[in-house]
Motif scaffolding. Structure first.
Motif, short mmCIF file in Angstrom:
data_model
loop_
_atom_site.label_atom_id
_atom_site.label_comp_id
_atom_site.label_asym_id
_atom_site.label_seq_id
_atom_site.Cartn_x
_atom_site.Cartn_y
_atom_site.Cartn_z
N ALA A 324 82.61 -8.96 64.28
CA ALA A 324 82.92 -9.12 65.75
C ALA A 324 81.31 -7.90 66.95
O ALA A 324 81.20 -8.10 67.58
CB ALA A 324 84.42 -7.88 66.15
N GLN A 325 81.49 -7.17 65.59
CA GLN A 325 80.38 -5.92 66.64
C GLN A 325 79.11 -6.62 65.50
O GLN A 325 77.92 -5.94 67.08
CB GLN A 325 80.36 -4.46 65.61
N ALA A 326 78.59 -7.06 65.46
CA ALA A 326 77.35 -7.94 64.66
C ALA A 326 76.84 -8.98 65.82
O ALA A 326 75.83 -9.15 66.28
CB ALA A 326 77.14 -8.14 63.59
N HIS A 327 78.53 -9.65 66.71
CA HIS A 327 77.15 -11.02 67.22
C HIS A 327 78.33 -10.73 68.44
O HIS A 327 78.04 -11.76 69.46
CB HIS A 327 78.56 -12.24 67.08
N HIS A 328 78.79 -10.14 68.76
CA HIS A 328 80.49 -10.10 70.03
C HIS A 328 80.51 -8.74 70.81
O HIS A 328 81.65 -8.90 71.16
CB HIS A 328 81.54 -10.47 69.41
N ALA A 329 79.47 -7.65 70.36
CA ALA A 329 79.88 -6.74 70.77
C ALA A 329 80.53 -6.39 71.99
O ALA A 329 80.68 -5.79 73.05
CB ALA A 329 79.05 -5.28 70.83
N ASP A 330 79.78 -7.03 72.93
CA ASP A 330 79.78 -6.88 74.40
C ASP A 330 81.76 -7.38 75.01
O ASP A 330 82.35 -7.10 76.16
CB ASP A 330 79.47 -8.49 74.93
N LEU A 331 82.25 -7.95 73.61
CA LEU A 331 84.42 -7.99 74.23
C LEU A 331 84.84 -6.92 73.58
O LEU A 331 85.80 -7.20 74.37
CB LEU A 331 84.29 -9.38 73.28
N LEU A 332 84.21 -6.41 72.84
CA LEU A 332 84.55 -4.70 72.77
C LEU A 332 84.59 -3.18 73.76
O LEU A 332 83.80 -3.41 74.07
CB LEU A 332 84.69 -4.48 71.28
N ASP A 333 85.83 -3.33 73.71
CA ASP A 333 85.40 -1.96 74.51
C ASP A 333 85.03 -0.41 73.71
O ASP A 333 85.13 -0.98 72.70
CB ASP A 333 87.06 -1.43 74.94
N PRO A 334 84.26 0.69 73.81
CA PRO A 334 83.99 1.46 73.21
C PRO A 334 84.52 1.93 71.76
O PRO A 334 84.11 2.10 70.89
CB PRO A 334 83.57 2.58 74.17
N GLU A 335 85.70 2.03 71.70
CA GLU A 335 86.61 2.19 71.32
C GLU A 335 86.76 1.72 69.34
O GLU A 335 86.51 1.76 68.54
CB GLU A 335 87.76 3.01 70.83
#
Length: 346
Positions: A324-335
């Motif tokens: 998720a963090q490598a490819h889809h970080a834009d879908l995650l909130d800062p936390e």
């Protein structure tokens, strides 16, 4: 004391079988209680079952470099291998190594404004050191998908619906997820959590276990052991069926306990889901069943969405925070970008 899971024969659900009505009544009873059962009479030859288990053991016996060739973090589609300890369920580390396969398709051209779940469509990764694995996985996916659809038709009939009631949301491309999983013995782990307590998000799960137990299902009086029974699968209800039946059917909680000592455990889990583009309908149940509807499970840490792709993407982002963090970080909130997300073991 907790009980044990029943064994149901898939052949009894076929149209024209003299025991079909009794079988559907039993399926409804099991689905309303523990939500898990052993499935016999599925038609997959034992030779094929033994073959996929043997190939799975050969994969996990490969040198680490050969397994890391297809490490999941290389795939934005969440396909490939994960070392033990790379997943978390409700903030606690699971202890299993595994390799994930899905419906093998070319990546979609995802444009700005497109739904994020379109990013999940893509190819599998296969290890170059084990060329026999790809054809075996592709055949297994086809065969267990057929079994899953037959089970799904039985659930539809048990709910008083036409057998093909779910066909519009899986026809032309059900979502397939296959996980081949190795659980090292407790001597090599930090806890007894192979996989923490969770639910599954698809229509149904079809689980093949080798010979070592570990699966436990939540019952009214405690955890129910579900040890391997040769020639059968363990089948359970996923969240799509809970959504479609408005909670008449309930996706149940289960976990895997790490095997003891120097032993290890192998399982092959198949999750049959609807097309990622679909939305889950609410079935119009017969009055006698509608009167027993319990409503959906309310879990603020795991909200259910009727949009299939949104629900499945949620599961993958939570279970695999490195991808998720490598490819889809834009879908995650800062936390979420720094947190161990609340997972559901997908």
């Amino acid at each position: 004391m907790p009980g044990s899971l029943p064994i149901l024969d898939l052949r009894r659900f076929e149209a024209g079988h003299p025991e079909r009505d009794d079988a559907l009544l039993e399926l409804r009873r099991v689905a309303r209680s523990v939500g898990f059962f052993y499935l016999a009479g599925h038609g997959i030859p034992q030779e094929e079952i033994d073959g996929i288990i043997a190939l799975s053991k050969r994969f996990f016996a490969l040198p680490e470099a050969d397994k890391l060739e297809i490490q999941m973090v290389k795939s934005p589609h969440f396909r490939g291998y994960n070392r033990a300890g790379a997943e978390f369920t409700r903030g606690k580390q699971d202890w299993r190594e595994q390799v994930d396969f899905g419906t093998d398709r070319a990546p979609l051209n995802v444009k700005p404004g497109d739904p994020a779940w379109k990013r999940l469509t893509g190819p599998n990764q296969y290890p170059s050191a084990l060329p026999d694995l790809k054809p075996a996985v592709e055949k297994w996916l086809a065969d267990v998908t057929d079994v899953g659809i037959r089970v799904l038709k039985a659930f539809a009939a048990a709910l008083g619906q036409p057998e093909d009631v779910f066909e519009p949301i899986y026809e032309g491309g059900p979502n397939q997820l296959l996980k081949i999983i190795h659980y090292p013995g407790r001597d090599h782990t930090e806890s007894d959590q192979g996989v923490g307590a969770h639910k599954d998000s698809g229509f149904v799960t079809i689980l093949l276990q080798d010979t070592v137990p570990g699966l436990q299902v939540e019952g009214e009086d405690g955890w129910i052991d579900a040890p391997p029974v040769r020639g059968t699968f363990v089948v359970n209800i996923g969240e799509i069926l809970e959504l479609a039946s408005n909670g008449y059917l309930r996706a149940n909680v289960h976990r895997v306990v790490t095997p003891p000592g120097s032993t290890d455990r192998l399982s092959i889990a198949f999750f049959l889901g609807a097309s990622l583009a679909a939305s889950v309908p609410v079935l119009d149940l017969p009055p006698e069943l509608a009167a027993e509807v319990r409503g959906l499970t309310a879990d603020p840490q795991n909200p259910l969405f009727r949009e299939v792709g949104r629900n499945f993407l949620k599961s993958r982002l939570r279970s695999h925070p490195d991808v998720a963090q490598a490819h889809h970080a834009d879908l995650l909130d800062p936390e979420q970008r720094t947190a161990k997300l609340v997972a559901n073991a997908y």
